[in-house]
Design an enzyme around this catalytic site. Structure first.
Site, PDB file in Angstrom:
ATOM      1  N   ARG A 187      -2.659   6.504  -0.454  1.00 56.60           N
ATOM      2  CA  ARG A 187      -2.924   6.511   0.973  1.00 56.60           C
ATOM      3  C   ARG A 187      -2.240   7.646   1.722  1.00 56.60           C
ATOM      4  NH1 ARG A 187      -5.404   1.789   2.669  1.00 56.60           N
ATOM      5  NH2 ARG A 187      -4.565   1.900   4.775  1.00 56.60           N
ATOM      6  N   TYR A 190     -15.462 -10.831  -0.150  1.00 59.12           N
ATOM      7  CA  TYR A 190     -16.134  -9.580  -0.509  1.00 59.12           C
ATOM      8  C   TYR A 190     -17.447  -9.853  -1.239  1.00 59.12           C
ATOM      9  CZ  TYR A 190     -12.096  -6.629   0.667  1.00 59.12           C
ATOM     10  OH  TYR A 190     -11.094  -5.956   1.318  1.00 59.12           O
ATOM     11  N   ARG A 233       0.813  -1.218   0.000  1.00 62.23           N
ATOM     12  CA  ARG A 233       0.000   0.000   0.000  1.00 62.23           C
ATOM     13  C   ARG A 233       0.851   1.274   0.000  1.00 62.23           C
ATOM     14  NH1 ARG A 233      -4.996  -1.620   4.148  1.00 62.23           N
ATOM     15  NH2 ARG A 233      -6.086  -2.956   2.674  1.00 62.23           N
ATOM     16  N   ASP A 265      -6.717  -2.258  -7.790  1.00 64.67           N
ATOM     17  CA  ASP A 265      -7.484  -2.757  -6.661  1.00 64.67           C
ATOM     18  C   ASP A 265      -7.708  -4.247  -6.816  1.00 64.67           C
ATOM     19  OD1 ASP A 265      -9.240  -1.677  -4.244  1.00 64.67           O
ATOM     20  OD2 ASP A 265     -10.402  -3.243  -5.229  1.00 64.67           O
ATOM     21  N   ARG A 279      -6.202  12.582  -5.970  1.00 60.34           N
ATOM     22  CA  ARG A 279      -7.454  11.940  -5.558  1.00 60.34           C
ATOM     23  C   ARG A 279      -8.565  12.962  -5.318  1.00 60.34           C
ATOM     24  NH1 ARG A 279     -11.548   9.889  -4.939  1.00 60.34           N
ATOM     25  NH2 ARG A 279     -12.112   8.040  -3.723  1.00 60.34           N
TER      26      ARG A 279
END
Length: 362
Positions: free
Chosen positions: A44, A166, A40, A89, A53
């Site tokens: 972030r 998920y 990651r 992702d 973003r």
């Protein structure tokens, strides 16, 4: 002790120059420095990511190769890491082959119609990676064109269990009630779902390597929710098939699960080149379980980065000491960078590992 598969590890041709330290370590060879990257690391915590973003949705970033490539490269520039990991992702391939999955800020993947019945399997079509993942593959090509020769590019996919969780839960879960209920109640449907997701993972990773990824990681982020018997019975056969179908690619494969130290020996039999180690298991213990020659990746606790600098340095040195200077160590966190992490703390870790990490010959 788990039988090591180091003999199967792709070893860079010694005539190729330079060999990225990351790839040398993944092959179990001494490197000019202990390589570092962070799960990651792309996005972030980086202010330059947040600036991008603020102007684009997450879906727009992944679908726009110029933006995704820039985000992939940002930590290489700022942190000095030895590998870039593709900005994408875990759910991107599945989103391409079914409807009703969104990535929501703060919530992660949200599935509007969870997969809980045999009929739901028909909602997943076969992944045509060159078409369905075209923007992702173009991102890989753009990043490879920009990276220095000694910096590697890592592709990735979600492991079948994690992606299934998920789909079955409808999003993130703490207890995985619906996932385990399906697994226990209808193991035939469960296995069929995992097999479909394994096909998607294999197609995704093969396409990423064809586009230029030099290593791939299979993230089984939530597999730690299972006990060892359920893992061996309901998950390991499918994961093993994924790695078996990647064995001819000629690139290192990394296997990583979060909170899965109790599954570590079983996960290690699935067939990856490198085993990721989270912070709950020391590297010396991991090496004992695996065999000394099996490359490992890890494993600083991500929360340590919030401690005073002297504590961070002590903890980094403890990780290096736990590996004992053996070749085949990729320094990483024991899970992903937390969003509030100070990028300067990450940079100091990279600098310290490069300055003090050693990689001796056998």
């Amino acid at each position: 002790m788990v039988a090591a598969r180091y003999g199967d590890a792709p070893v860079p041709d010694a005539s190729d120059a330079p060999v990225p330290p990351f790839l040398a370590a993944c092959a179990g060879r001494p490197a000019e420095r202990v390589p570092v990257w962070f799960m990651r690391q792309a996005g972030r915590s980086l202010p330059e990511y947040r600036a991008i973003r603020a102007e684009h949705t997450f879906a727009q970033l992944i679908a726009t190769p110029e933006l995704a490539a820039e985000i992939t490269l940002q930590p290489v520039r700022r942190l000095g890491v030895d590998a870039a990991i593709l900005f994408s992702d875990l759910m991107t391939p599945v989103q391409a082959v079914t409807d009703g999955i969104e990535i929501e800020t703060g919530s992660g993947p949200v599935v509007d119609q969870p997969f809980r019945r045999p009929a739901d399997l028909g909602r997943l079509r076969r992944l045509e990676a060159d078409v369905d993942l075209a923007p992702v593959l173009e991102t890989i090509r753009m990043v490879r064109a920009e990276l220095a020769a000694d910096i590697a590019l890592i592709g990735f996919a979600g492991a079948p269990f994690t992606v299934a969780s998920y789909l079955v839960e409808g999003g993130r879960s703490r207890d995985f009630v619906h996932t385990k209920a399906l697994m226990y109640r209808d193991p035939v449907t469960w296995r069929a779902l995992l097999d479909q997701l394994a096909d998607i993972a294999v197609a995704t990773l093969r396409a990423q390597v064809a586009a230029g990824a030099q290593a791939v990681q299979l993230f089984d982020s939530w597999v730690g929710a299972l006990d060892a018997d359920d893992y061996r019975r309901h998950v390991l056969p499918t994961t093993t098939r994924v790695f078996a179908e990647l064995a001819d690619l000629g690139v290192p494969t990394i296997h990583f699960g979060v909170g899965a130290s109790h599954l570590f020996e079983d996960m290690a039999t699935a067939g990856s080149t490198v085993m990721g180690v989270d912070w709950r298991l020391s590297l010396d213990r991991a090496r004992t379980l695996l065999g000394a020659d099996r490359p490992v990746q890890g494993n600083l606790d991500p929360t340590v980065l919030f401690a005073p600098s002297d504590v961070v340095e002590t903890k980094v040195r403890q990780v290096l000491a736990s590996n004992g200077g053996r070749p085949g160590h990729v320094f990483n966190l024991g899970w992903g960078v937390l969003p509030e992490t100070d990028p300067d703390a990450l940079r100091r870790v990279v600098d310290l590992v490069h300055a003090e990490g050693t990689s001796t010959s056998r």
